[in-house]
Scaffold this active site. Structure first.
Site, PDB file in Angstrom:
ATOM      1  N   ASP A  45       0.834  -1.211   0.000  1.00  0.00           N
ATOM      2  CA  ASP A  45       0.000   0.000   0.000  1.00  0.00           C
ATOM      3  C   ASP A  45       0.869   1.261   0.000  1.00  0.00           C
ATOM      4  O   ASP A  45       2.006   1.246   0.462  1.00  0.00           O
ATOM      5  CB  ASP A  45      -0.914  -0.026   1.236  1.00  0.00           C
ATOM      6  CG  ASP A  45      -2.073   0.946   1.109  1.00  0.00           C
ATOM      7  OD1 ASP A  45      -2.459   1.274  -0.036  1.00  0.00           O
ATOM      8  OD2 ASP A  45      -2.596   1.380   2.150  1.00  0.00           O
ATOM      9  N   ASN A  93     -11.143  -2.492  -5.122  1.00  0.00           N
ATOM     10  CA  ASN A  93     -10.365  -1.551  -5.932  1.00  0.00           C
ATOM     11  C   ASN A  93     -11.030  -1.206  -7.273  1.00  0.00           C
ATOM     12  O   ASN A  93     -10.628  -0.265  -7.946  1.00  0.00           O
ATOM     13  CB  ASN A  93      -8.927  -2.065  -6.161  1.00  0.00           C
ATOM     14  CG  ASN A  93      -8.049  -2.002  -4.929  1.00  0.00           C
ATOM     15  OD1 ASN A  93      -7.139  -2.811  -4.750  1.00  0.00           O
ATOM     16  ND2 ASN A  93      -8.291  -1.039  -4.051  1.00  0.00           N
TER      17      ASN A  93
HETATM   18  C1  IPE Z   1      -5.313  -2.670   0.038  1.00  0.00           C
HETATM   19  O1  IPE Z   1      -5.044  -1.348  -0.156  1.00  0.00           O
HETATM   20  C2  IPE Z   1      -5.408  -3.357  -1.297  1.00  0.00           C
HETATM   21  C3  IPE Z   1      -4.143  -3.550  -2.000  1.00  0.00           C
HETATM   22  C4  IPE Z   1      -2.975  -3.248  -1.545  1.00  0.00           C
HETATM   23  C5  IPE Z   1      -4.265  -4.176  -3.293  1.00  0.00           C
HETATM   24  P1  IPE Z   1      -6.210  -0.278  -0.293  1.00  0.00           P
HETATM   25  O2  IPE Z   1      -5.542   1.045  -0.486  1.00  0.00           O
HETATM   26  O3  IPE Z   1      -7.183  -0.675  -1.321  1.00  0.00           O
HETATM   27  O4  IPE Z   1      -6.900  -0.354   1.135  1.00  0.00           O
HETATM   28  P2  IPE Z   1      -7.687   0.747   1.953  1.00  0.00           P
HETATM   29  O5  IPE Z   1      -8.684   1.354   1.021  1.00  0.00           O
HETATM   30  O6  IPE Z   1      -6.678   1.753   2.411  1.00  0.00           O
HETATM   31  O7  IPE Z   1      -8.279   0.016   3.110  1.00  0.00           O
HETATM   32  C1  IPE Z   2      -1.724   0.196  -3.266  1.00  0.00           C
HETATM   33  O1  IPE Z   2      -1.472   1.554  -3.299  1.00  0.00           O
HETATM   34  C2  IPE Z   2      -1.910  -0.372  -4.635  1.00  0.00           C
HETATM   35  C3  IPE Z   2      -3.268  -0.829  -4.921  1.00  0.00           C
HETATM   36  C4  IPE Z   2      -4.279  -0.791  -4.105  1.00  0.00           C
HETATM   37  C5  IPE Z   2      -3.488  -1.370  -6.246  1.00  0.00           C
HETATM   38  P1  IPE Z   2      -2.651   2.614  -3.292  1.00  0.00           P
HETATM   39  O2  IPE Z   2      -3.024   2.903  -4.715  1.00  0.00           O
HETATM   40  O3  IPE Z   2      -3.757   2.161  -2.433  1.00  0.00           O
HETATM   41  O4  IPE Z   2      -1.931   3.871  -2.679  1.00  0.00           O
HETATM   42  P2  IPE Z   2      -2.504   4.838  -1.569  1.00  0.00           P
HETATM   43  O5  IPE Z   2      -2.868   3.983  -0.399  1.00  0.00           O
HETATM   44  O6  IPE Z   2      -3.682   5.540  -2.174  1.00  0.00           O
HETATM   45  O7  IPE Z   2      -1.372   5.763  -1.273  1.00  0.00           O
HETATM   46 MG    MG Z   3      -4.142   2.383  -0.449  1.00  0.00          MG
END
Ligand code: IPE
Ligand code: IPE
Ligand code: MG
Length: 265
Positions: A45, A93
């Site tokens: 993340d 997502n």
């Molecule tokens: C978790 O991250 C999912 C992945 C890393 C693929 P998210 O960014 O989607 O999670 P939340 O929304 O912060 O809980």
């Molecule tokens: C994790 O990074 C990757 C996926 C969920 C695919 P994020 O895209 O959630 O990055 P932040 O949490 O918004 O910084």
């Molecule tokens: Mg995230």
């Protein structure tokens, strides 16, 4: 794969391999190879925040995250960790802007094309967990072919959680179990924990021993809800594109300091 001393270009574009050397050597020396986690799972993340902080579009964070993934796979390979599961795309997502979702799917195709031969050559077998049905047809086909590749000598399994959600996995298992009961292949009394687990996407994989979450959030975001019952959690504020082998080894050292009790004294 480059060896431990090869400088790595991170998503940041910085050469960190050399600079990280002293800390890395110290951490490596502290790791007890006999008490390694068998299965490490990572919630990758912070890609979006990494990019935003650099005034870049969010997708550049995803692109930069590929180097961190490569580093994590290599670090597991170097230590001899048998299973690495990474959360690449959750069932939630899809709620993101269409352009970002499209970018992630294209990036996945690109990563499989570019990385798979080298992974296979180094004994890494690919496995996918999650619901393939909603994935674009090109991604589904690519993954179907990719998981058929078997390395000559299997050293490690890289499991990618894609369109994965813990709740939907559990609901699906219940559906499949109900169907088998209805069709007379299974009696309700036979449904215990191990039978249930054999209906999950992760059937045959050991439960994760260690869950790493980058990006600093203290939550599990629908990841491996059943499987992480007794996993140790390690959370770092480091954004995923900046996560390197030193962070990985720090997580392992910390894991080895813990006393896992599994409810016992
Ligand atoms: C978790 O991250 C999912 C992945 C890393 C693929 P998210 O960014 O989607 O999670 P939340 O929304 O912060 O809980
Ligand atoms: C994790 O990074 C990757 C996926 C969920 C695919 P994020 O895209 O959630 O990055 P932040 O949490 O918004 O910084
Ligand atoms: Mg995230």
């Amino acid at each position: 794969m480059p060896n431990a001393s090869t400088p790595q270009v991170t998503g940041d574009g910085a050469l960190v391999g050399m600079a990280a050397e002293p800390g890395e050597a110290r951490l490596l020396a502290a790791i007890d190879r006999k008490r390694l986690p068998v299965h490490v799972a990572i919630i990758m993340d912070g890609n979006g925040r990494w990019a935003t902080r650099r005034s870049l579009p969010r997708v550049e964070g995803h692109r930069a995250g590929v180097s961190a993934l490569r580093a994590a796979v290599e670090a597991c390979g170097d230590l001899g960790i048998r299973y690495l599961t990474v959360y690449a795309f959750s069932t939630e997502n899809w709620e993101r802007p269409e352009e970002e979702v499209g970018f992630l799917m294209d990036l996945l195709l690109d990563v499989i094309d570019r990385e798979l031969p080298r992974l296979t050559e180094h004994g890494v077998r690919l496995r996918i967990i999650g619901d393939p049905d909603r994935l674009p047809a090109a991604v589904r086909r690519k993954l179907e072919d990719a998981v058929k590749l078997r390395p000559d000598e299997e050293r490690m399994t890289l499991c990618i959680a894609l369109n994965y959600g813990g709740r939907s996995e559990i609901a699906r298992a219940a559906r499949l179990l109900a169907r088998d009961v209805l069709q007379g292949r299974l009696r309700p009394e036979e449904i215990g924990e191990s039978t249930f687990a054999s209906y999950l996407y992760t059937a045959g994989l050991p439960d994760p021993d260690l869950i790493i979450r980058t990006g600093g959030e203290h939550r599990v975001s629908n990841f491996l809800l059943w499987q992480l019952a007794y996993a140790e959690l390690w959370i770092t504020p480091v954004y995923w594109p900046d996560f390197n082998r030193v962070h990985f080894f720090e997580a392992i050292v910390d894991y080895q300091r813990r006393q896992r009790r599994f409810g016992r004294v």
